[in-house]
Design an enzyme around this catalytic site. Structure first.
Site, PDB file in Angstrom:
ATOM      1  N   ASP A  64      44.683  83.285 -12.898  1.00 26.97           N
ATOM      2  CA  ASP A  64      45.949  82.683 -12.505  1.00 26.97           C
ATOM      3  C   ASP A  64      46.968  83.812 -12.391  1.00 26.97           C
ATOM      4  O   ASP A  64      47.435  84.347 -13.403  1.00 26.97           O
ATOM      5  CB  ASP A  64      46.391  81.657 -13.551  1.00 26.97           C
ATOM      6  N   TYR A 163      60.432  78.584  -1.357  1.00 20.17           N
ATOM      7  CA  TYR A 163      59.378  79.342  -0.677  1.00 20.17           C
ATOM      8  C   TYR A 163      59.951  80.489   0.160  1.00 20.17           C
ATOM      9  O   TYR A 163      59.534  81.641   0.017  1.00 20.17           O
ATOM     10  CB  TYR A 163      58.545  78.414   0.209  1.00 20.17           C
TER      11      TYR A 163
END
Length: 250
Positions: A64, A163
């Protein structure tokens, strides 16, 4: 690709889309490839689908990238098992288009995007570069899968949330890293690859509803671009490569 034969490439976000396409492409071209992702079963499926000779050079590893310790342990494993990463493709990224920046209670979503899209890139690049420094590898290559949204914010009819800001940060991060590599007297290259819309799982289904005729790239198109960048002669560094599908208007 001759100088990269049997050298190690690490690809983040390798379980699907651009990351999986990069793994398939680089291992087919003779590299040893380590695919990193949170979904370990997807990595196993990717390996099983490869020809036997290529599968032997592909290693899937659960990681991760939003967790610094996970990144540190993963690159330590790569060093100990395979000798270290020579090429790094920072592809892992997430988007939460349903979470507007002004929405209430969106803290976890905003932090998750920054942790994965920005800090994940920084941590992976740091560990790969430090590995190269320890091994006196001066000709490594770091590729960052950026976005056209990292250069200007497209008007889409819905918010891109955190984003686009995260990808603008990646654009700045690319230049900062270029300068740091230069200051360390290395020949390590860094390249930002900025695609337009790509037909991957990251695309929010709302986009298809609001823009049903939106032209999109394939993951393989971006993987081809990554390979092109790392195949350049030692004196050539592609700092930024923008790729758009024909007909894109956003």
């Amino acid at each position: 690709m001759d100088r990269w034969q049997n050298r190690v490439a690490v690809v983040t976000g390798a379980s699907s889309g651009i990351g999986a396409a990069c793994c398939r492409d680089l291992v087919a071209k003779g590299m040893i490839v380590v695919g990193l992702a949170r979904r370990e079963e997807r990595l196993q499926e990717l390996k099983a689908a490869l020809p036997a000779e290529q599968a032997a050079r592909f290693h899937g590893r659960k990681c991760d990238v939003s967790q610094e310790q996970s990144v540190i342990e993963t690159f330590a494993w790569i060093d100990a098992t395979l000798g270290g990463a020579d090429v790094l493709v920072n592809n892992a990224g997430i988007v939460r288009t349903a979470s507007n920046i002004v929405s209430e209670g969106n803290g976890p979503d905003l932090r998750a995007i920054l942790d994965t899209n920005v800090l994940g890139v920084a941590w992976c690049t740091r560990e790969a570069f430090r590995s190269q420094q320890r091994r006196n590898v001066l000709d490594g290559h770091v590729v960052i899968v950026n976005s056209v949204a990292g250069h200007r914010v497209p008007i889409t009819g819905f918010s891109l949330g955190m984003y686009a800001p995260s990808k603008h940060a990646v654009t700045a991060l690319t230049e900062v890293l270029r300068q740091e590599f230069l200051n360390k007297k290395t020949q390590t290259k860094i390249t930002s690859v900025s695609p337009g819309a790509v037909d991957t799982e990251i695309i929010d289904k709302k986009l298809f509803e609001q823009m049903p005729n939106l032209p999109m790239l394939r993951s393989e198109d971006v993987a081809d671009a990554v390979s092109y960048c790392i195949q350049t002669p030692p004196n050539v560094q592609i700092h930024e490569l923008t790729i758009k599908p024909i007909g894109e208007s956003i």
